[in-house]
Design an enzyme around this catalytic site. Sequence first.
Site, PDB file in Angstrom:
ATOM      1  N   ASP A 158       0.896  -1.142  -0.139  1.00  0.00           N
ATOM      2  CA  ASP A 158      -0.010   0.146   0.038  1.00  0.00           C
ATOM      3  C   ASP A 158       0.870   1.284  -0.102  1.00  0.00           C
ATOM      4  O   ASP A 158       1.749   1.274   0.919  1.00  0.00           O
ATOM      5  CB  ASP A 158      -0.839  -0.111   1.405  1.00  0.00           C
ATOM      6  CG  ASP A 158      -2.233   0.484   1.063  1.00  0.00           C
ATOM      7  OD1 ASP A 158      -2.331   1.605   0.634  1.00  0.00           O
ATOM      8  OD2 ASP A 158      -3.099  -0.005   1.651  1.00  0.00           O
ATOM      9  N   ASP A 276      -2.906   4.521  -2.358  1.00  0.00           N
ATOM     10  CA  ASP A 276      -4.130   5.085  -1.558  1.00  0.00           C
ATOM     11  C   ASP A 276      -4.588   6.379  -1.560  1.00  0.00           C
ATOM     12  O   ASP A 276      -3.809   7.214  -2.277  1.00  0.00           O
ATOM     13  CB  ASP A 276      -3.357   5.000  -0.014  1.00  0.00           C
ATOM     14  CG  ASP A 276      -4.085   5.738   1.082  1.00  0.00           C
ATOM     15  OD1 ASP A 276      -5.071   4.657   1.568  1.00  0.00           O
ATOM     16  OD2 ASP A 276      -4.120   6.594   1.796  1.00  0.00           O
ATOM     17  N   GLU A 338      -6.802   3.271  -5.525  1.00  0.00           N
ATOM     18  CA  GLU A 338      -8.171   3.571  -4.746  1.00  0.00           C
ATOM     19  C   GLU A 338      -8.857   4.798  -5.081  1.00  0.00           C
ATOM     20  O   GLU A 338      -8.553   5.921  -5.004  1.00  0.00           O
ATOM     21  CB  GLU A 338      -7.674   3.853  -3.219  1.00  0.00           C
ATOM     22  CG  GLU A 338      -8.918   3.725  -2.471  1.00  0.00           C
ATOM     23  CD  GLU A 338      -8.769   4.655  -1.301  1.00  0.00           C
ATOM     24  OE1 GLU A 338      -9.799   4.161  -0.061  1.00  0.00           O
ATOM     25  OE2 GLU A 338      -7.963   5.324  -0.675  1.00  0.00           O
ATOM     26  N   HIS A 404     -11.267  -2.604   3.940  1.00  0.00           N
ATOM     27  CA  HIS A 404     -10.987  -2.332   5.372  1.00  0.00           C
ATOM     28  C   HIS A 404     -11.700  -0.883   5.887  1.00  0.00           C
ATOM     29  O   HIS A 404     -11.589  -0.410   6.814  1.00  0.00           O
ATOM     30  CB  HIS A 404      -9.502  -2.226   5.712  1.00  0.00           C
ATOM     31  CG  HIS A 404      -8.743  -1.009   4.930  1.00  0.00           C
ATOM     32  ND1 HIS A 404      -8.560  -1.167   3.598  1.00  0.00           N
ATOM     33  CD2 HIS A 404      -8.447   0.171   5.350  1.00  0.00           C
ATOM     34  CE1 HIS A 404      -7.900  -0.105   3.318  1.00  0.00           C
ATOM     35  NE2 HIS A 404      -7.609   0.931   4.343  1.00  0.00           N
ATOM     36  N   ASP A 405     -12.377  -0.140   4.819  1.00  0.00           N
ATOM     37  CA  ASP A 405     -12.982   0.943   5.114  1.00  0.00           C
ATOM     38  C   ASP A 405     -14.575   0.865   5.131  1.00  0.00           C
ATOM     39  O   ASP A 405     -14.875   2.000   5.357  1.00  0.00           O
ATOM     40  CB  ASP A 405     -12.506   1.910   4.113  1.00  0.00           C
ATOM     41  CG  ASP A 405     -10.983   2.315   4.251  1.00  0.00           C
ATOM     42  OD1 ASP A 405     -10.753   2.291   5.398  1.00  0.00           O
ATOM     43  OD2 ASP A 405     -10.294   2.795   2.985  1.00  0.00           O
TER      44      ASP A 405
END
Length: 623
Positions: A158, A276, A338, A404-405
């Site tokens: 990431d 990210d 992302e 994960h969000d």
Amino acid sequence: MAPCFSRNPAQRFARHLAPSLSGLALALCLGSLIAAAGAQRPMIETATQAHPAAAFAFPASPDPWWKHAVVYEIYPRSFQDSNGDGIGDLNGITSRLDYLKTLGIDAMWISPMYPSPQVDFGYDISNYESVDPQYGTLADMDKLIAESKKRGLRICLDMVLNHTSDKHPWFIDAASSRTSPKHDWYVWNDGKSADAPGVTAYQKRFEHEGKVPPNNWVSGFGGSAWEWVPAVHQFYYHKFYKQQPDLNWDNPAVEKAMFGAMRFWLDRGVAGFRLDAIPTLFEDPQLRDERELGGVNAQGDPNLAGNYTDNLPKVHDVIRRMRAMVDSYPGDRVLIGETYLPNTAALDQWYGGEAHDELQLPMDMLVGFHGDHDKLTADSFRQHIVEVETQVHGSQPLLVFDNHDNVRAIDRYGDGTHNDQINKLLATVLFTTKATALMYYGEELGMTTTTPTHKEDVKDPIGITGWPQEKGRDGERTPMQWTPGPQAGFSTDPHTWLPVAPDYKTVNVQVESKEKGSELAWFEQMMALRRSNPALRSGTMTMLDTSNPDVLSYVRSTGTGPAVVIAMNFTAEPKTLSLDLSSAGVTGTSIKTLAADDASLLSIGTLKNVTLPPYASWVASVQ
Ligand code: GLC
């Protein structure tokens, strides 16, 4: 553009609306179970034909590896603890590589494991070229890369380029003096007089030394996006937490340093990066106020459009240079983005449109996190899938349902009664279109979101500041469920960093690997099919029965050899359908079920009057 967070927790990041068994033993156990399952497990007939061991028998293909890949997101804090401190770590991941291999993935995306104060659990990086001691050492990372490689698995890291931690030496230096060499690496502003015309009461809340922030921008994580630093009598801009100051990408030294950090890892053998929050690199140079959309968000801040802090055109120049840098490495290194975007046209720009010179795999968030409150309807899935398959200049779509969000897809799309079937249906979509697939740890088990019920238990800061409207992201980050034993096999420490979800005794790898018809078995079967079946691997895709509001169906075909038809019932009622494949040029009449999550579909030998039980998925070959 709407804020980063919507008030609907399910749409939290939908920005466009803004072991008791050792790893080896476990793998052996899973492997032999799958091998032995042929007779008892008719539903995974094909999975037995395509035993994971066969994965590497697939003929060499001219396509880059990522085109057919399944990428698996690992949240390192929550995957496997190897040293008994209640927090997952790199050696824990290494101990589970055989599981991942057997599952059938191709690559991992590991969420940030760099040194970090952990305010945003790793997304606040204080050193881009090392490993946080909580997670291990650089040597552990090298070992993870090497052990993965032995198994034909790739590692993507990431890469957080928009901001650093406020504890990064660069920022500490930058914030010490206006004349510091690093000062201009971040986004600073003197602010405006608190008495200036038009300054609102909200802006006055952030007054320092008679100055208020230069505009109305709010942080995606609450409060003003500007933070005052007395030492320099200036505000700095932070899209996310104030501990995450934004880098100034207009300064070429920033690009050089960040590309250098990427090279550090590429040189160590990583296969690529997940970038990210990549659309947020640049801000409007004029710092214009965002348009207010009315109302306030879960953090109590005004809802704003995101026109001046999100997806500014300049970011594409950086991405083109980054792509050229990454392409200078051998082995098809990949850039995954992302990219929460408002529509497919915007997504196409992230591929570089016709030029195909930007990201290879910007995430499509429109299928998996679409705007109409995650309603599971065949029509909206059909529309979004067709768009991403046809409106990106032939680039490769990347589908994703979980991360994960966001509240896990099983909870967002589930109806509470058929969640098991719905999770399998989502997996069927994920693995049977032409798209590259991105999944999140535990999705293969049907792990659910376990949102904290008491504010004092919350670990994610936005869940503390936003309580109770926004309870944070802890719920989708609970420890991976490996066994029905203590701490679900995640850790020997009873005080795991987040509690293990209460369903771990039944929802876990050990139990599901023995269970005929489990979610795990379905995920394995779908991945094995996708790998081994030529039509699913590289065939064209044609939607069928396109006005059917209840059933999503399509056919994959290479033009030679058997085609594969996929049909999924998106309703809680049985639905009967008849499929005509002539529009896809498929004329075969011999139908054989390859996979079905309901026994009634196993012996179907026709495409006429097929009845799909509620939320059933059916995959069949046509010859
Ligand atoms: C991305 C990450 C999220 C993080 C944010 C700030 O959206 O997925 O977890 O909080 O960026 O880095």
